[in-house]
Design an enzyme around this catalytic site. Structure first.
Site, PDB file in Angstrom:
ATOM      1  N   ALA A 157       4.383  -7.183   4.935  1.00 32.91           N
ATOM      2  CA  ALA A 157       3.581  -5.970   5.105  1.00 32.91           C
ATOM      3  C   ALA A 157       3.214  -5.802   6.574  1.00 32.91           C
ATOM      4  O   ALA A 157       2.701  -6.732   7.200  1.00 32.91           O
ATOM      5  CB  ALA A 157       2.314  -6.053   4.258  1.00 32.91           C
ATOM      6  N   ALA A 158       3.473  -4.601   7.122  1.00 30.92           N
ATOM      7  CA  ALA A 158       3.228  -4.379   8.548  1.00 30.92           C
ATOM      8  C   ALA A 158       3.413  -2.913   8.899  1.00 30.92           C
ATOM      9  O   ALA A 158       4.071  -2.163   8.173  1.00 30.92           O
ATOM     10  CB  ALA A 158       4.198  -5.222   9.389  1.00 30.92           C
ATOM     11  N   GLU A 213      12.938   0.304  25.063  1.00 36.26           N
ATOM     12  CA  GLU A 213      14.329   0.076  24.655  1.00 36.26           C
ATOM     13  C   GLU A 213      14.804  -1.283  25.150  1.00 36.26           C
ATOM     14  O   GLU A 213      14.576  -1.653  26.303  1.00 36.26           O
ATOM     15  CB  GLU A 213      15.223   1.175  25.244  1.00 36.26           C
ATOM     16  CG  GLU A 213      16.703   1.024  24.908  1.00 36.26           C
ATOM     17  CD  GLU A 213      17.003   1.392  23.464  1.00 36.26           C
ATOM     18  OE1 GLU A 213      17.029   0.474  22.624  1.00 36.26           O
ATOM     19  OE2 GLU A 213      17.192   2.584  23.195  1.00 36.26           O
ATOM     20  N   ILE A 243       5.549  -0.671  11.303  1.00 38.67           N
ATOM     21  CA  ILE A 243       6.902  -1.038  11.734  1.00 38.67           C
ATOM     22  C   ILE A 243       7.506  -0.122  12.791  1.00 38.67           C
ATOM     23  O   ILE A 243       8.585  -0.420  13.297  1.00 38.67           O
ATOM     24  CB  ILE A 243       7.858  -1.095  10.516  1.00 38.67           C
ATOM     25  CG1 ILE A 243       7.873   0.244   9.783  1.00 38.67           C
ATOM     26  CG2 ILE A 243       7.480  -2.243   9.589  1.00 38.67           C
ATOM     27  CD1 ILE A 243       8.897   0.300   8.641  1.00 38.67           C
ATOM     28  N   ASN A 248      18.577  -6.413  13.722  1.00 36.29           N
ATOM     29  CA  ASN A 248      18.510  -5.038  13.204  1.00 36.29           C
ATOM     30  C   ASN A 248      19.088  -4.948  11.791  1.00 36.29           C
ATOM     31  O   ASN A 248      20.300  -4.855  11.608  1.00 36.29           O
ATOM     32  CB  ASN A 248      19.265  -4.102  14.150  1.00 36.29           C
ATOM     33  CG  ASN A 248      18.770  -4.237  15.580  1.00 36.29           C
ATOM     34  OD1 ASN A 248      19.377  -4.926  16.393  1.00 36.29           O
ATOM     35  ND2 ASN A 248      17.651  -3.601  15.878  1.00 36.29           N
ATOM     36  N   VAL A 274      18.941   2.913  12.595  1.00 39.68           N
ATOM     37  CA  VAL A 274      19.971   3.790  13.161  1.00 39.68           C
ATOM     38  C   VAL A 274      21.145   3.977  12.196  1.00 39.68           C
ATOM     39  O   VAL A 274      21.721   5.071  12.103  1.00 39.68           O
ATOM     40  CB  VAL A 274      20.446   3.242  14.528  1.00 39.68           C
ATOM     41  CG1 VAL A 274      21.100   1.871  14.395  1.00 39.68           C
ATOM     42  CG2 VAL A 274      21.387   4.217  15.205  1.00 39.68           C
ATOM     43  N   TYR A 320       3.724  -2.567  19.216  1.00 41.73           N
ATOM     44  CA  TYR A 320       4.342  -3.156  18.018  1.00 41.73           C
ATOM     45  C   TYR A 320       4.810  -4.573  18.319  1.00 41.73           C
ATOM     46  O   TYR A 320       4.477  -5.523  17.597  1.00 41.73           O
ATOM     47  CB  TYR A 320       5.513  -2.278  17.564  1.00 41.73           C
ATOM     48  CG  TYR A 320       6.401  -2.925  16.530  1.00 41.73           C
ATOM     49  CD1 TYR A 320       5.921  -3.226  15.258  1.00 41.73           C
ATOM     50  CD2 TYR A 320       7.725  -3.238  16.821  1.00 41.73           C
ATOM     51  CE1 TYR A 320       6.731  -3.821  14.302  1.00 41.73           C
ATOM     52  CE2 TYR A 320       8.547  -3.823  15.875  1.00 41.73           C
ATOM     53  CZ  TYR A 320       8.051  -4.120  14.619  1.00 41.73           C
ATOM     54  OH  TYR A 320       8.858  -4.712  13.688  1.00 41.73           O
ATOM     55  N   ARG A 322      23.193  -3.218  19.545  1.00 45.95           N
ATOM     56  CA  ARG A 322      22.410  -3.754  18.443  1.00 45.95           C
ATOM     57  C   ARG A 322      23.244  -4.774  17.663  1.00 45.95           C
ATOM     58  O   ARG A 322      24.457  -4.628  17.541  1.00 45.95           O
ATOM     59  CB  ARG A 322      21.960  -2.625  17.497  1.00 45.95           C
ATOM     60  CG  ARG A 322      20.978  -1.638  18.139  1.00 45.95           C
ATOM     61  CD  ARG A 322      19.660  -2.302  18.436  1.00 45.95           C
ATOM     62  NE  ARG A 322      18.709  -1.440  19.130  1.00 45.95           N
ATOM     63  CZ  ARG A 322      18.509  -1.445  20.446  1.00 45.95           C
ATOM     64  NH1 ARG A 322      19.230  -2.238  21.222  1.00 45.95           N
ATOM     65  NH2 ARG A 322      17.601  -0.665  20.989  1.00 45.95           N
ATOM     66  N   ASN A 369       0.822  -1.216   0.000  1.00 43.81           N
ATOM     67  CA  ASN A 369       0.000   0.000   0.000  1.00 43.81           C
ATOM     68  C   ASN A 369       0.855   1.265   0.000  1.00 43.81           C
ATOM     69  O   ASN A 369       0.320   2.374   0.046  1.00 43.81           O
ATOM     70  CB  ASN A 369      -0.974   0.007   1.182  1.00 43.81           C
ATOM     71  CG  ASN A 369      -0.277   0.124   2.535  1.00 43.81           C
ATOM     72  OD1 ASN A 369       0.953   0.215   2.614  1.00 43.81           O
ATOM     73  ND2 ASN A 369      -1.061   0.136   3.597  1.00 43.81           N
TER      74      ASN A 369
END
Length: 312
Positions: free
Chosen positions: A79-80, A274, A82, A175, A189, A146, A213, A32
């Site tokens: 699809a989401a 976090e 995020i 990530n 990031v 989320y 990360r 979309n």
């Protein structure tokens, strides 16, 4: 094989499309364009095995019914919604996209017996403890709507595996970064830092910057996603993918930006969500799929810098 990629015009989705075409499969894309752009897949649209781009939404059951009449072999469901902060500010939209939308896609997969690859996230986990990192058996923690919606989607997908025998797999990449990733809002990031460094702008680090990360280059991620879709060995499973090494945000900023004076610490927008330490244990992916990352962090950061410089 005939593959559908929902969210296929997005950052990771467009690389999955490229990987599928390269491996000889026929590909359809549903998006979309809320997070993706047609530009991400424009270069593939004339490919003989690219069968169509549908501008549509996973909440639109009629569009899904028409699309699934193509009788796919596998659906890569990317699809989401995020963004963590968006989910905190507006949990209803995230729930509708990531839970109800996933249910709608699952129902079509069940109707046509299409394998479902569900793109989840490392954000469902609690923090890593120790040097081995986070495995698929590590504790989960829905620290944001989320993450909660992704966990709900995961459970729906696995319930269809057990209740109906639907081939399906839940994948949790860590990530992911690389070309085509947005450098705005809650973009990754690496993309945000790289964009700001190239333009000589300050790099803002949320909180102390000691959070870590595990950074996975997008082409490695796409190989993992496709491998999970084409292998029966992971059906009914949850599988991680990551580089297998973590880095603090402070260290990452120093690698990307040569001017320490541009690195600033700012107030965290969602400290409650976090995860202090993200380090992936990918041994299951290696065992079941033979998958390992091929791009080092240093090489990936250089590829990202070169791509972003070409966009300026």
């Amino acid at each position: 094989m005939k593959a559908l990629v929902t969210g296929g015009a997005g950052f990771i989705g467009s690389w999955v499309v490229e990987r599928l075409l390269r491996e000889g499969h026929k590909v359809w894309v549903l998006d979309n364009l809320a997070n993706g752009t047609e530009e991400n897949i424009r270069s593939y649209m004339n490919h003989p095995r690219f069968k169509g781009f549908v501008l549509g939404d996973i909440q639109d059951k009629h569009s899904l019914e028409q699309l699934f009449a193509n009788e796919f072999n596998v659906c890569f469901h990317l699809a989401a919604s995020i963004n963590v902060q968006d989910s905190i500010d507006d949990p209803e939209t995230t729930f509708k996209n990531d839970v109800i939308g996933t249910f709608n896609v699952l129902e079509q997969c069940r109707k046509y017996d299409v394998k479902m690859v569900f793109m989840s996230t490392c954000m469902v986990y609690d923090k890593a403890i120790g040097a081995e990192g986070i495995s698929e058996l590590s504790p989960i923690k829905p620290a944001s709507p989320y993450a909660g919606s992704k966990i709900a989607g995961e459970n729906m997908v696995l319930s269809y595996y057990y209740a109906y025998g639907l081939p399906s797999v839940v994948i949790r990449p860590f990530n992911t970064y690389g070309p085509r990733q947005k450098a705005t809002g809650e973009g990754g990031v690496v993309s945000i830092f790289t964009s700001k460094a190239l333009q000589g702008e300050p790099l803002g680090i949320y909180g102390s910057g000691e959070q870590t990360r595990d950074l996975l280059y997008v082409e490695d991620c796409a190989r993992f996603v496709v491998a999970a879709g084409l292998s029966e060995s992971v059906n009914g499973q949850i599988v991680n993918a990551g580089l297998g090494q973590d880095i603090t945000i402070n260290e990452l900023a120093a690698k990307i930006c040569e001017d320490p004076s541009l690195i600033k610490h700012i107030k965290h927008i969602h400290p409650q969500s976090e995860i202090p330490k993200l380090l992936c244990d990918s041994r299951k992916a290696k065992r079941l799929l033979g998958w390992e990352p091929q791009v080092s962090l240093e090489e990936g950061l250089m590829k990202m810098k070169d791509w972003m410089a070409s966009q300026l």
